[in-house]
Design a protein around this motif. Sequence first.
Motif, PDB file in Angstrom:
ATOM      1  N   ASP A 190       0.857  -1.184   0.000  1.00  0.00           N
ATOM      2  CA  ASP A 190       0.000   0.000   0.000  1.00  0.00           C
ATOM      3  C   ASP A 190       0.897   1.240   0.000  1.00  0.00           C
ATOM      4  N   HIS A 325     -10.288  -0.583   0.993  1.00  0.00           N
ATOM      5  CA  HIS A 325      -9.858  -0.016  -0.289  1.00  0.00           C
ATOM      6  C   HIS A 325      -8.651  -0.762  -0.858  1.00  0.00           C
ATOM      7  N   SER A 326      -7.813  -1.359   0.004  1.00  0.00           N
ATOM      8  CA  SER A 326      -6.682  -2.133  -0.506  1.00  0.00           C
ATOM      9  C   SER A 326      -7.210  -3.451  -1.074  1.00  0.00           C
ATOM     10  N   PRO A 327      -6.547  -3.995  -2.096  1.00  0.00           N
ATOM     11  CA  PRO A 327      -7.050  -5.222  -2.747  1.00  0.00           C
ATOM     12  C   PRO A 327      -7.326  -6.378  -1.783  1.00  0.00           C
ATOM     13  N   LEU A 352     -12.679   3.490  -6.016  1.00  0.00           N
ATOM     14  CA  LEU A 352     -11.237   3.643  -6.105  1.00  0.00           C
ATOM     15  C   LEU A 352     -10.935   5.094  -5.751  1.00  0.00           C
ATOM     16  N   SER A 357      -4.897   3.021  -5.322  1.00  0.00           N
ATOM     17  CA  SER A 357      -5.966   2.376  -6.097  1.00  0.00           C
ATOM     18  C   SER A 357      -6.218   3.056  -7.433  1.00  0.00           C
ATOM     19  N   LEU A 363      -3.453  -1.116 -10.124  1.00  0.00           N
ATOM     20  CA  LEU A 363      -4.789  -1.675 -10.366  1.00  0.00           C
ATOM     21  C   LEU A 363      -4.768  -3.192 -10.544  1.00  0.00           C
ATOM     22  N   TYR A 366      -5.941  -5.789  -7.943  1.00  0.00           N
ATOM     23  CA  TYR A 366      -7.352  -6.031  -7.629  1.00  0.00           C
ATOM     24  C   TYR A 366      -7.937  -7.259  -8.340  1.00  0.00           C
TER      25      TYR A 366
END
Length: 450
Positions: A190, A325-327, A352, A357, A363, A366
């Motif tokens: 992140d 929000h993080s994958p 996003l 993100s 990307l 994700y």
Amino acid sequence: MRIHFIAIGGSAMHNLALALHDKGDEVTGSDDAIFEPSKSRLAKSGLLPEEMGWFSAKIDKGLDAVILGMHAKADNPELIHAQNLGVKIYSYPEFIYEQSKNKTRVVIGGSHGKTTITSMILHVLHYHDRAVDFLIGAQLQGFDNMVHLTEENDFILLEGDEYLSSPIDRRPKFHLYKPNIALLSGIAWDHINVFPTYENYVEQFEIFAESIAHGGILVYNEEDPEVKRIAEAAQAPTRKHPYHTPEYTIESGKTLLETPEGPMPIAVFGAHNLNNLAGAKWICQHMGIDEEDFYEAISSFEGASKRLEKIGETAKNVAFKDFAHSPSKVKATTEAVKEQFPDRKLIACLELHTYSSLNAEFLKQYKGALDAAEEAVVFYSPDAVEIKKLKSINKEQIAKAFEREDLIIYTDPEAFKEYLFGKKLNNSTLLLMSSGNYGGLDFDKVQGIL
């Protein structure tokens, strides 16, 4: 003490200002913009600056400390004046350490789960009337502020953030706390604007593990391979305690946690939250709460704000909002909600919103994150991409990254609201994941579509 805050309006900064004001210190502050809820909370305590902007005249040699927030810049006129006068300048974490260097510091670190784990621990301690100082990243039911500092409490519980300390101190915040007791929950890349490679990001957690005070304790999630590797290699702690996801069952939308006394219903759900609970239990035991007392208290824990927070429910439908929000967190949250309500259609919406993100390369992380949902929606604002000065991304890039042909993508807030409020839900679960608000969505109105 006389203390001045440069960038007082931030979430963490204004809570620290309120805590010091409550403790009896003389607090002033400046900012170029302050939004809700910080604005109202500062105004209520008489700490809201009369005028927005930066004013060198607010800095004088009589100040005991200046606390510098990340929102300020290195060329801030108040900062420069303080440097010229020789006034003591602290970053947020530096000041917290200074206030707690004679206490037992308990620091919860990890890419995800740290707010929930810290909230769980604080809930249990509060339930059993154990007074501690604390710093937490979300509002918790029963607590007025997210920061509490005293002279007398023996323990301080700190949520350990890996983001930078200040504009002039590029060290991650959690490197400065020097914990006596530490926890590592999980690692997932992140903050790529600060840590451009995965290896660089992971290195920050290695440094954290080695920053534990002599004779300290490291509690770690052994189900995360990277955490397990770091913990086992760490030289600093005297004792290490691994934890893993406990056994649980789900019956009619309710999670039952297996305990020595038998199955116990709990309000939180999902494998990742049960894993968080196991870590919280170890920390509470190191803080003097026995296992039986932990279970008694945790059964009434309903979660931190925006962490799988229920925002509406009817007999046939239910809606949650989550900070995910993080994958890895998006995937874990989506799977948890589907597991809890397997017979309902899951509609998962993701905004996003963060720097990472909205990065075209990032990307790709994700892939598969929304696969547990029958209907998946992604919202992003091209304006946000422009404001963050990132390369533009398009719908094709997003669809390719998620590897989902039926992915619904919106870039206009009004179009997303029309989609959402036009839904006729029947036996459905709605999940809204974001660290933002979908360009101005009123979450209170979601109840109307259930």
